[in-house]
Structures are given as C-alpha cells and as structure tokens.
Design a protein around this motif. Structure first.
Motif, PDB file in Angstrom:
ATOM      1  N   PRO A  60     -22.025  -1.118 -27.818  1.00  0.00           N
ATOM      2  CA  PRO A  60     -20.966  -0.172 -27.864  1.00  0.00           C
ATOM      3  C   PRO A  60     -19.696  -1.059 -28.762  1.00  0.00           C
ATOM      4  CG  PRO A  60     -21.373  -0.951 -26.346  1.00  0.00           C
ATOM      5  CD  PRO A  60     -21.859  -1.210 -26.065  1.00  0.00           C
ATOM      6  N   PRO A  61     -18.704  -0.479 -29.199  1.00  0.00           N
ATOM      7  CA  PRO A  61     -17.604  -1.431 -30.064  1.00  0.00           C
ATOM      8  C   PRO A  61     -17.314  -2.033 -29.131  1.00  0.00           C
ATOM      9  CG  PRO A  61     -17.606   0.941 -30.573  1.00  0.00           C
ATOM     10  CD  PRO A  61     -18.578   0.944 -29.433  1.00  0.00           C
ATOM     11  N   GLU A  62     -16.769  -2.342 -27.689  1.00  0.00           N
ATOM     12  CA  GLU A  62     -16.308  -3.277 -27.059  1.00  0.00           C
ATOM     13  C   GLU A  62     -16.936  -4.399 -26.412  1.00  0.00           C
ATOM     14  OE1 GLU A  62     -16.809  -0.026 -26.593  1.00  0.00           O
ATOM     15  OE2 GLU A  62     -17.884   0.423 -24.265  1.00  0.00           O
ATOM     16  N   ASP A  63     -18.726  -3.973 -27.535  1.00  0.00           N
ATOM     17  CA  ASP A  63     -19.850  -5.700 -27.361  1.00  0.00           C
ATOM     18  C   ASP A  63     -19.219  -6.136 -28.670  1.00  0.00           C
ATOM     19  OD1 ASP A  63     -20.576  -5.065 -25.006  1.00  0.00           O
ATOM     20  OD2 ASP A  63     -22.713  -4.214 -24.931  1.00  0.00           O
ATOM     21  N   ALA A  64     -18.938  -6.104 -29.445  1.00  0.00           N
ATOM     22  CA  ALA A  64     -18.320  -6.309 -30.645  1.00  0.00           C
ATOM     23  C   ALA A  64     -20.181  -7.243 -30.999  1.00  0.00           C
ATOM     24  CB  ALA A  64     -17.246  -7.685 -30.643  1.00  0.00           C
ATOM     25  N   PRO A  65     -21.059  -6.093 -31.618  1.00  0.00           N
ATOM     26  CA  PRO A  65     -22.104  -6.683 -32.086  1.00  0.00           C
ATOM     27  C   PRO A  65     -21.825  -6.646 -33.527  1.00  0.00           C
ATOM     28  CG  PRO A  65     -21.635  -4.247 -32.111  1.00  0.00           C
ATOM     29  CD  PRO A  65     -21.233  -4.512 -31.276  1.00  0.00           C
ATOM     30  N   ALA A  66     -22.580  -7.660 -34.271  1.00  0.00           N
ATOM     31  CA  ALA A  66     -22.624  -8.389 -35.238  1.00  0.00           C
ATOM     32  C   ALA A  66     -23.628  -7.208 -35.532  1.00  0.00           C
ATOM     33  CB  ALA A  66     -23.488  -9.633 -36.309  1.00  0.00           C
ATOM     34  N   ILE A  67     -23.705  -6.137 -37.283  1.00  0.00           N
ATOM     35  CA  ILE A  67     -23.787  -5.234 -37.455  1.00  0.00           C
ATOM     36  C   ILE A  67     -24.045  -5.695 -38.694  1.00  0.00           C
ATOM     37  CG2 ILE A  67     -24.299  -2.446 -37.691  1.00  0.00           C
ATOM     38  CD1 ILE A  67     -22.095  -1.870 -35.931  1.00  0.00           C
ATOM     39  N   TYR A  68     -26.295  -5.206 -38.503  1.00  0.00           N
ATOM     40  CA  TYR A  68     -26.348  -5.388 -40.237  1.00  0.00           C
ATOM     41  C   TYR A  68     -27.596  -4.197 -40.557  1.00  0.00           C
ATOM     42  CZ  TYR A  68     -25.567 -10.060 -39.957  1.00  0.00           C
ATOM     43  OH  TYR A  68     -25.241 -11.263 -39.573  1.00  0.00           O
ATOM     44  N   ILE A  69     -27.059  -3.390 -41.178  1.00  0.00           N
ATOM     45  CA  ILE A  69     -27.830  -2.086 -42.094  1.00  0.00           C
ATOM     46  C   ILE A  69     -28.501  -2.293 -43.479  1.00  0.00           C
ATOM     47  CG2 ILE A  69     -26.861   0.400 -42.341  1.00  0.00           C
ATOM     48  CD1 ILE A  69     -24.262   0.063 -40.914  1.00  0.00           C
ATOM     49  N   CYS A  70     -29.426  -2.177 -43.057  1.00  0.00           N
ATOM     50  CA  CYS A  70     -30.002  -1.993 -45.023  1.00  0.00           C
ATOM     51  C   CYS A  70     -31.044  -0.438 -45.043  1.00  0.00           C
ATOM     52  CB  CYS A  70     -31.238  -3.216 -44.361  1.00  0.00           C
ATOM     53  SG  CYS A  70     -31.461  -3.083 -47.177  1.00  0.00           S
ATOM     54  N   GLY A  71     -30.677   0.169 -45.997  1.00  0.00           N
ATOM     55  CA  GLY A  71     -31.814   0.993 -46.565  1.00  0.00           C
ATOM     56  C   GLY A  71     -31.185   1.416 -47.988  1.00  0.00           C
ATOM     57  N   VAL A 130     -17.725   3.236 -38.077  1.00  0.00           N
ATOM     58  CA  VAL A 130     -17.115   2.659 -38.342  1.00  0.00           C
ATOM     59  C   VAL A 130     -15.718   3.582 -37.008  1.00  0.00           C
ATOM     60  CG1 VAL A 130     -14.841   3.197 -40.141  1.00  0.00           C
ATOM     61  CG2 VAL A 130     -16.681   1.785 -39.966  1.00  0.00           C
ATOM     62  N   GLU A 131     -16.441   5.423 -37.700  1.00  0.00           N
ATOM     63  CA  GLU A 131     -15.479   6.337 -36.211  1.00  0.00           C
ATOM     64  C   GLU A 131     -15.962   5.632 -35.362  1.00  0.00           C
ATOM     65  OE1 GLU A 131     -17.032  10.452 -36.407  1.00  0.00           O
ATOM     66  OE2 GLU A 131     -16.804  10.014 -39.489  1.00  0.00           O
ATOM     67  N   ASP A 132     -17.016   5.150 -34.971  1.00  0.00           N
ATOM     68  CA  ASP A 132     -17.177   5.069 -33.173  1.00  0.00           C
ATOM     69  C   ASP A 132     -16.076   4.135 -32.740  1.00  0.00           C
ATOM     70  OD1 ASP A 132     -18.609   6.888 -33.144  1.00  0.00           O
ATOM     71  OD2 ASP A 132     -20.867   5.378 -33.175  1.00  0.00           O
ATOM     72  N   GLY A 133     -15.205   3.335 -33.830  1.00  0.00           N
ATOM     73  CA  GLY A 133     -14.548   2.123 -33.328  1.00  0.00           C
ATOM     74  C   GLY A 133     -14.915   1.075 -34.110  1.00  0.00           C
ATOM     75  N   HIS A 134     -16.226   0.870 -34.593  1.00  0.00           N
ATOM     76  CA  HIS A 134     -16.474  -0.641 -34.850  1.00  0.00           C
ATOM     77  C   HIS A 134     -16.130  -0.903 -35.794  1.00  0.00           C
ATOM     78  CE1 HIS A 134     -20.422  -0.312 -32.405  1.00  0.00           C
ATOM     79  NE2 HIS A 134     -20.465   0.751 -32.779  1.00  0.00           N
ATOM     80  N   GLU A 135     -15.840  -2.416 -35.620  1.00  0.00           N
ATOM     81  CA  GLU A 135     -14.848  -2.986 -37.209  1.00  0.00           C
ATOM     82  C   GLU A 135     -15.614  -3.824 -38.293  1.00  0.00           C
ATOM     83  OE1 GLU A 135     -11.445  -5.121 -38.070  1.00  0.00           O
ATOM     84  OE2 GLU A 135     -11.494  -4.168 -35.575  1.00  0.00           O
TER      85      GLU A 135
END
Lengths: 238, 197, 94
Positions: A198-209, A222-227
C-alpha cells in the motif's frame, strides 16, 4: 562500466520459452554492475552493416559472465538471430553494462515492488535475484503478468524463491490462458492494487513491460496514492 | 571496423538493380517517427508558402482539393537503409502551388505540424519532382505516415519528404533543418549515398 | 580543476582543458542526471523522458511538453549530440 565496445563470447544458451532464449556472455575481464542495468549488443554483417540493440541483464555470474534473456519479435531484425542462429562459442560485441536509473541494490532498501508485463520481467528478475542472493531483509513482491503458463520466464526458479524466501511474495496474473485453479483475464486496476504494497508503506516501485502495460499500471498506482517519484518505469521497445 | 558477427545478415537479403547503394528492399512501410504524431483537423489544416514579407500564399484543405490532382507511382528510399518500390500517391504537384509565387530565393525550409523542419533547394521541388500528397495506396494518408498531407520528394532520401507538412519558407541561403543539424546531409541524394555531412 | 590553484589577478581564464576532470562525472551515467527542459522548465531524470528511436537518430523529448531535449546521431565514426532543449543538467554523486 566499460564505455567502449568489447568482445564477449557466448558461453552457454538455453531456451526460456518457445520463442525466448537466455544467453550467457563471457567477458575478457571481470564484469560488475547493478540489477536493472542493460547491455548494448552490436551485430555486424559481412558488408559492414551494423545493428545495435539493448537487452536487460537477467543475471550476474561473477566474475566474468552475465546473462541476458531475448524474446524473438515478429519481424525483428536482431532478436530472431539471437534466439535462433547465434551459437555457443560465437563472439558478440557488447557495450556496458549501462544505466543507473532503473536499478536496485539491497542498499536502496524498500519495500521493493516489482511489476512485470511479459518479457519485462528480465531486469526485475535481476533485482529479485540480487535481493535473494544478498539475503536482504527488505520485503519484496513481484507481480508478473504473462499470457500463459508456457510464456513464463524463469518459472522453476521463481517457484523456489517464492517457497523458500519468506520475504518475497509472488503473484502471477495470466492474461490469455491460466493453469488449473487460476483464471485468465486482462490485468485490472483492482488486481494491481491487491498485489502491491500500500502507498503508506512507500514502496520503491519498478514497472517494466510494453508501453501500454507500463502506462496503464503506473497511472493506476498514482491514482492509488503512490508517489510518482517512487515509481520507475522501463518500456521495452522492438 | 568491427569484425562481422558470424551468421548475421540483417534484413538486407533483397538486392536489386534499382536499389541505391547501401539500401535493402522492404515490402512493409516502416513508420519512422522522431516525436508524437500530431493530429490536425482538416478544418484547421492549412498549407502556406512564405516568399517574404506580405507574400504568403495560403491554401485551406478545400482549396487544396480543388487544385488539379496527380497520381504518382515512385520508389522511395529512407536513410535508415530501407527502400520501397512502386509506392502510389495522390496529390498536387508543387509546380501548381508555386505557380504564382514570386521569389529570387533558391532554397527552402519545409515546416511541419509538430515542429519538424527539413531544407530542400527550390529546384528540387519544381519541374515535376515534388508533390503535396494526401492519399497513399488509394486511401487517405494515415497520420502515422504524415496525414493529412505530406511532402513527397522521392529523388531525395525520405527524411526530406516531411510528414504533417504545414508550409514552405523561401530562404536566400541553404540553412539546415532538423536532421541536417543532427548529422545528416544538406542535400541527401540516395544514388550518391549522401547520408551524412 | 585544481581547486588549490592560487588566484592570479591577471589570469581571467584558463584553458577548457582544465574541465576534463569535472566533466568526467557527467559521463558516468548521464541517464540518471536531472534535466531541465529549456522549453517548459520541467525537471526530471533523463531516464524518464521520452525516447524516439524509429528514426534516423535518437530523439529524447520532454515528458511534459514533448519538446526535443537532445538528439543523438550515429555516423559510425562520429557521434553527434545536440542539446538545444536542455537548460540544465544536475548530477548527484552519492
């Protein structure tokens, strides 16, 4: 990192799926790098014509080797050669490893959220391997969207990591054809939200595709609230 | 010079007498793009030739369609090494558009929606050598290939045939456009393989 | 450049050669550099900008306004880089 072209030798190759192949390259001197980096491969025809393509490093095999996984593209110029023609013992010109943006090291901390579409799993697999090999205590998750069980890369190794490493959670989403006990369908916003930290855990997110995959998933997050600054993306091209 | 990669040929197996040096033949029509595709509504579209202060000639889409149309069949050659034979286009020859343009300038800069530019000597746009085309293969020109309208100057490398063309500005001296600034030849004759500076 | 070099009042400038070391940092990994678009002023890593490469060269555009940031052309024996659209690059060293 090497800034000039050097010659590496294909030391091993194995099929990953029906149209993808993992190629191990042996460098003349020790090669080091960071998970998520890529190498440029340069092919030269007899008449001097050259083609350069970038491939993500899938695995580091210190000190002299690394692996890339190449998927054959319809109408591709280079990938059909790399998947179908290139043989063990052949030489390839290589530049890199390069890239410092779409990278992760255990020191970066986490939680680490990886989201792969199809062959976009390659650089994320390097991150997951780096995570496992370093016995990182950082919680990590991989959401891997594949067309069918047969089109999955690294299936056996992923299953082992998922079972043995309590810090890692794997979610496989099947878009066309699912194994027994799972359902197939387009990846949805809900499924991505359910799989992600969840956004409150402030994960480092990597998306590839593919471009479409990367843009859909990153806009949902981003809609879910991730920075936005914590979301790094890599679109694979042809 | 790098050593050849064993077994690698690239895509250029097809060779033929009508191919300029260093080109290979393709049946497909690769979409080349250096930026996002501009989408121009026909009611907003116009084409203009700027010959100097107060001497701008302008055509709306309807005015362009009312001009005499020509069908053109030609080979095209892209500087990225592919050539395509026998492409068919429909549009207006630039001789028609330049008919009432008074200018001593010998050079032109071609401008496109989206900001692209390329320079072409005026002589290379006249005498049946260039067209403003809006149909490809019997269909309205798709935006991916430069629609609503693109320039067609087939005797030069295809980067000179600007997609999404919006106008031509006359110049007294030959100044570089986008690719010409970035390493490509000011003229670009495929038969003399004028790719780079 | 040697920062301990003594200030000399009649030496307004030295040769650009002295920049070699300082500029070398920009070569390490430029894609991580934070780039400001000269057109719209938006900043972000080069790695997150839009790269168009189905073209005679590689064109990098601002993700915010799509203006050209830089263009890289490979002539084989010469690499040509134009950077008209870049106002500023920031390299952070760990």
């Amino acid at each position: 990192m090497r800034r000039t072209w050097q010659t590496a030798q294909v030391s091993a190759a194995r099929p990953e799926t029906a149209d993808a192949r993992t190629i191990r390259l042996r460098f003349p001197e020790p090669v080091t790098g960071t998970a998520g980096q890529h190498v440029d491969l340069r092919l030269t025809a007899e008449d001097g014509y050259q083609a350069v393509r970038s491939y993500s490093v899938a695995a580091w095999v210190p000190p002299y080797e690394l692996e890339v996984t190449v998927e054959e593209l319809d109408d591709g110029e280079v990938s059909p050669f790399l998947v179908g023609v290139l043989a063990v013992g052949d030489d390839l010109e290589v530049r890199g490893p390069v890239g410092g943006w779409f990278t992760w090291t255990p020191d970066n901390g986490g939680p680490l959220q990886l989201i792969a579409g199809g062959s976009g799993v390659v650089p994320l697999m390097a991150m997951l391997r780096s995570h496992s090999e370093s016995r990182s205590a950082v919680p990590a998750r991989l959401l891997y969207s594949v067309r069918s069980p047969a089109s999955m890369f690294y299936g056996g190794e992923l299953a082992v990591i998922g079972q043995e490493n309590s810090q890692v959670r794997l979610d496989i989403a099947y878009s066309r054809e699912a194994p027994e006990g799972a359902t197939a369908g387009r990846l949805t916003h809900e499924a991505v939200t359910a799989s992600c930290f969840p956004p409150e855990d402030a994960p480092a997110i990597y998306i590839c595709g593919s471009t479409g995959f990367v843009e859909a998933v990153s806009s949902w997050l981003v809609e879910d609230g991730h920075e936005p600054a914590r979301i790094r993306t890599e679109r694979y091209g042809g | 010079m790098a050593t050849p990669t064993s077994g690698f040929t690239g895509r250029r197996q097809n060779r033929g007498a009508n191919l300029p040096p260093g080109q290979y033949l393709t049946d497909s029509f690769p979409v080349m793009s250096a930026g996002p595709t501009p989408h121009v509504l026909l009611r907003d579209w116009s084409f203009q030739i700027a010959a100097g202060p107060g001497r701008t000639h302008r055509w709306s889409w309807e005015e362009l369609q009312a001009l005499p149309q020509e069908d053109v069949t030609t080979d095209i050659h892209c500087v990225t090494h592919w050539s395509k034979f026998g492409t068919t286009w429909r549009g207006v020859t630039l001789d028609t558009l330049f008919e009432d343009v008074e200018s001593d300038a010998e050079y032109t800069m071609v401008h496109s929606y989206g900001g692209y530019t390329t320079n072409v000597p005026l002589d290379d746009l006249l005498d049946g050598k260039a067209w403003l085309v809006h149909e490809f293969d019997g269909e309205p020109l798709p935006s991916a290939h430069g629609g609503p309208a693109r320039l067609l100057v087939p005797h030069l490398y295809f980067w000179k045939s600007a997609k999404w063309v919006s106008g031509i500005r006359m110049m007294d001296q030959d100044l570089p456009g986008f690719w010409e600034t970035n390493g490509y030849n000011m003229y670009g004759d495929p038969w003399r393989e004028e790719r780079y500076w | 450049m040697d920062s301990t070099q003594e200030y000399s009042p009649d030496q307004e400038h030295v040769d650009g050669n002295a920049l070699a070391g300082a500029l070398d940092q920009f070569v390490a990994d430029l894609t991580s550099a934070d780039c400001m678009c000269a057109g719209c002023g938006t900043s972000g890593p080069l790695a997150a900008a839009l790269l168009y490469r189905q073209a005679p060269g590689m064109v990098l555009r601002c993700p915010s306004c799509t203006a050209v940031l830089l263009c890289l052309t490979d002539q084989g024996d010469r690499q040509i880089l134009t950077v008209d659209g870049v106002r500023r690059l920031v390299i952070s060293t760990p």
